[in-house]
Design a protein around this motif. Structure first.
Motif, PDB file in Angstrom:
ATOM      1  N   VAL A 176      39.563  74.897  95.994  1.00 56.77           N
ATOM      2  CA  VAL A 176      38.293  74.171  95.860  1.00 56.77           C
ATOM      3  C   VAL A 176      38.504  72.827  95.165  1.00 56.77           C
ATOM      4  O   VAL A 176      38.053  71.781  95.654  1.00 56.77           O
ATOM      5  CB  VAL A 176      37.247  75.027  95.113  1.00 56.77           C
ATOM      6  N   TYR A 177      39.181  72.834  94.022  1.00 55.43           N
ATOM      7  CA  TYR A 177      39.410  71.585  93.299  1.00 55.43           C
ATOM      8  C   TYR A 177      40.304  70.635  94.086  1.00 55.43           C
ATOM      9  O   TYR A 177      40.074  69.424  94.101  1.00 55.43           O
ATOM     10  CB  TYR A 177      40.033  71.852  91.926  1.00 55.43           C
ATOM     11  N   ALA A 178      41.340  71.160  94.701  1.00 51.44           N
ATOM     12  CA  ALA A 178      42.248  70.300  95.470  1.00 51.44           C
ATOM     13  C   ALA A 178      41.516  69.670  96.661  1.00 51.44           C
ATOM     14  O   ALA A 178      41.661  68.468  96.917  1.00 51.44           O
ATOM     15  CB  ALA A 178      43.467  71.093  95.939  1.00 51.44           C
ATOM     16  N   PHE A 179      40.715  70.477  97.378  1.00 47.44           N
ATOM     17  CA  PHE A 179      39.964  69.923  98.507  1.00 47.44           C
ATOM     18  C   PHE A 179      38.935  68.903  98.023  1.00 47.44           C
ATOM     19  O   PHE A 179      38.782  67.836  98.625  1.00 47.44           O
ATOM     20  CB  PHE A 179      39.274  71.029  99.321  1.00 47.44           C
ATOM     21  N   ALA A 180      38.238  69.233  96.939  1.00 48.11           N
ATOM     22  CA  ALA A 180      37.236  68.300  96.404  1.00 48.11           C
ATOM     23  C   ALA A 180      37.885  66.979  96.009  1.00 48.11           C
ATOM     24  O   ALA A 180      37.332  65.900  96.281  1.00 48.11           O
ATOM     25  CB  ALA A 180      36.510  68.922  95.217  1.00 48.11           C
ATOM     26  N   SER A 181      39.056  67.048  95.390  1.00 45.43           N
ATOM     27  CA  SER A 181      39.723  65.802  94.983  1.00 45.43           C
ATOM     28  C   SER A 181      40.101  64.968  96.203  1.00 45.43           C
ATOM     29  O   SER A 181      39.885  63.755  96.222  1.00 45.43           O
ATOM     30  CB  SER A 181      40.958  66.102  94.133  1.00 45.43           C
ATOM     31  N   ALA A 182      40.652  65.608  97.224  1.00 50.70           N
ATOM     32  CA  ALA A 182      41.041  64.881  98.438  1.00 50.70           C
ATOM     33  C   ALA A 182      39.818  64.315  99.158  1.00 50.70           C
ATOM     34  O   ALA A 182      39.845  63.167  99.623  1.00 50.70           O
ATOM     35  CB  ALA A 182      41.836  65.793  99.366  1.00 50.70           C
ATOM     36  N   ALA A 183      38.762  65.101  99.242  1.00 47.49           N
ATOM     37  CA  ALA A 183      37.558  64.650  99.950  1.00 47.49           C
ATOM     38  C   ALA A 183      36.824  63.546  99.188  1.00 47.49           C
ATOM     39  O   ALA A 183      36.388  62.559  99.788  1.00 47.49           O
ATOM     40  CB  ALA A 183      36.622  65.829 100.203  1.00 47.49           C
ATOM     41  N   ILE A 200      35.080  57.867  98.389  1.00 53.02           N
ATOM     42  CA  ILE A 200      35.389  56.574  97.768  1.00 53.02           C
ATOM     43  C   ILE A 200      35.844  55.559  98.815  1.00 53.02           C
ATOM     44  O   ILE A 200      35.403  54.406  98.818  1.00 53.02           O
ATOM     45  CB  ILE A 200      36.473  56.738  96.675  1.00 53.02           C
ATOM     46  N   VAL A 201      36.713  55.985  99.708  1.00 53.36           N
ATOM     47  CA  VAL A 201      37.224  55.081 100.742  1.00 53.36           C
ATOM     48  C   VAL A 201      36.081  54.563 101.621  1.00 53.36           C
ATOM     49  O   VAL A 201      36.001  53.365 101.903  1.00 53.36           O
ATOM     50  CB  VAL A 201      38.325  55.787 101.570  1.00 53.36           C
ATOM     51  N   TYR A 202      35.181  55.441 102.013  1.00 56.33           N
ATOM     52  CA  TYR A 202      34.050  55.006 102.841  1.00 56.33           C
ATOM     53  C   TYR A 202      33.075  54.132 102.048  1.00 56.33           C
ATOM     54  O   TYR A 202      32.508  53.187 102.586  1.00 56.33           O
ATOM     55  CB  TYR A 202      33.299  56.210 103.402  1.00 56.33           C
ATOM     56  N   ALA A 257      32.267  58.662 112.962  1.00 57.58           N
ATOM     57  CA  ALA A 257      33.222  59.188 113.953  1.00 57.58           C
ATOM     58  C   ALA A 257      34.548  59.570 113.299  1.00 57.58           C
ATOM     59  O   ALA A 257      35.297  60.386 113.838  1.00 57.58           O
ATOM     60  CB  ALA A 257      33.466  58.151 115.046  1.00 57.58           C
ATOM     61  N   TYR A 258      34.820  59.009 112.133  1.00 54.90           N
ATOM     62  CA  TYR A 258      36.076  59.263 111.424  1.00 54.90           C
ATOM     63  C   TYR A 258      36.031  60.529 110.564  1.00 54.90           C
ATOM     64  O   TYR A 258      37.074  61.052 110.185  1.00 54.90           O
ATOM     65  CB  TYR A 258      36.403  58.092 110.495  1.00 54.90           C
ATOM     66  N   VAL A 259      34.846  60.990 110.216  1.00 55.26           N
ATOM     67  CA  VAL A 259      34.701  62.081 109.246  1.00 55.26           C
ATOM     68  C   VAL A 259      35.412  63.368 109.679  1.00 55.26           C
ATOM     69  O   VAL A 259      36.131  63.961 108.855  1.00 55.26           O
ATOM     70  CB  VAL A 259      33.213  62.328 108.903  1.00 55.26           C
ATOM     71  N   PRO A 260      35.258  63.852 110.903  1.00 57.24           N
ATOM     72  CA  PRO A 260      35.964  65.096 111.255  1.00 57.24           C
ATOM     73  C   PRO A 260      37.479  65.007 111.047  1.00 57.24           C
ATOM     74  O   PRO A 260      38.090  65.919 110.488  1.00 57.24           O
ATOM     75  CB  PRO A 260      35.613  65.305 112.734  1.00 57.24           C
ATOM     76  N   GLY A 261      38.079  63.924 111.466  1.00 54.63           N
ATOM     77  CA  GLY A 261      39.516  63.753 111.275  1.00 54.63           C
ATOM     78  C   GLY A 261      39.891  63.668 109.808  1.00 54.63           C
ATOM     79  O   GLY A 261      40.910  64.211 109.378  1.00 54.63           O
ATOM     80  N   ASP A 262      39.058  62.989 109.023  1.00 59.83           N
ATOM     81  CA  ASP A 262      39.338  62.877 107.591  1.00 59.83           C
ATOM     82  C   ASP A 262      39.184  64.216 106.885  1.00 59.83           C
ATOM     83  O   ASP A 262      39.908  64.505 105.930  1.00 59.83           O
ATOM     84  CB  ASP A 262      38.453  61.814 106.950  1.00 59.83           C
ATOM     85  N   LEU A 263      38.266  65.041 107.341  1.00 60.27           N
ATOM     86  CA  LEU A 263      38.142  66.388 106.765  1.00 60.27           C
ATOM     87  C   LEU A 263      39.372  67.227 107.080  1.00 60.27           C
ATOM     88  O   LEU A 263      39.854  67.986 106.225  1.00 60.27           O
ATOM     89  CB  LEU A 263      36.868  67.073 107.268  1.00 60.27           C
ATOM     90  N   ILE A 264      39.916  67.064 108.274  1.00 53.99           N
ATOM     91  CA  ILE A 264      41.171  67.763 108.624  1.00 53.99           C
ATOM     92  C   ILE A 264      42.303  67.270 107.724  1.00 53.99           C
ATOM     93  O   ILE A 264      43.100  68.066 107.219  1.00 53.99           O
ATOM     94  CB  ILE A 264      41.504  67.580 110.119  1.00 53.99           C
ATOM     95  N   LYS A 265      42.362  65.957 107.498  1.00 59.46           N
ATOM     96  CA  LYS A 265      43.385  65.406 106.602  1.00 59.46           C
ATOM     97  C   LYS A 265      43.216  65.960 105.186  1.00 59.46           C
ATOM     98  O   LYS A 265      44.212  66.242 104.510  1.00 59.46           O
ATOM     99  CB  LYS A 265      43.315  63.884 106.578  1.00 59.46           C
TER     100      LYS A 265
END
Length: 183
Positions: free
Chosen positions: A113-120, A126-128, A152-160
């Protein structure tokens, strides 16, 4: 900063460059390509921590600014920073820092949870938040059009972010670079 940390910073700048090998997918609506390199932003912060992660992105962007064709599609040079992608590129520094900061604060209880939250949060929110307004200005389109086009970028960024989560947790367990003293 010691030699070991300098090597980590250079290594993650190289990883960011290596992820540029994957060809970009261009979205005509806003003129910013989908690339694998934003994964490196999440990884740099999540594995190196806030300061070193941000410095690795700074090093990478300096190399791009001086003309090395390290961005996906072989792009490089100072001109990329004034185009539609410029805000996203600059935001990578802040994104890596925020990702690393969250990981550092949650280090002792770092889990999926924390690792995913930090990446997201660092690698997407922040990037967006920095990139979308830049696109609107650079492409001379409304903020709403830039925002909708960027979705359009969000699904790919969630996979990343999922990929980054798995890698961050494996590295934390097998070879932690962030030490508990950095909490």
């Amino acid at each position: 900063m010691d030699i070991k940390h300098s090597v980590y910073i250079a290594l993650f700048a190289a990883i960011t460059a290596a992820l540029g090998i994957f060809p970009p997918i261009n979205i005509a609506a806003i003129g910013v390509p989908i690339t694998a390199q934003s994964l490196a932003v999440m990884l740099a912060g999540g594995i190196l921590g806030a300061k070193r992660g941000a410095l690795s992105v700074v090093l990478f962007l300096v190399l791009v600014a001086v003309g090395l064709p390290l961005l996906s599609g072989g792009r490089g040079g100072f001109g990329v920073f004034v185009g539609a992608s410029g805000g996203f590129l600059i935001s990578w520094i802040v994104g890596a820092y925020v990702t690393g900061h969250i990981v550092e604060k949650a280090w002792n209880k770092l889990n999926v949870v924390y690792a995913f939250a930090s990446a997201a949060i660092g690698g997407i929110v922040i990037v967006y938040a920095i990139g979308i307004p830049w696109v609107a200005v650079a492409a001379e389109i409304s903020f709403n059009k830039a925002f909708v086009g960027s979705m359009a970028y969000v699904p790919g960024d969630l996979i990343k972010a999922v990929i980054a989560t798995a890698i961050i947790l494996v590295v934390k367990k097998s070879y932690p670079i962030i030490s508990k003293s950095e909490d």
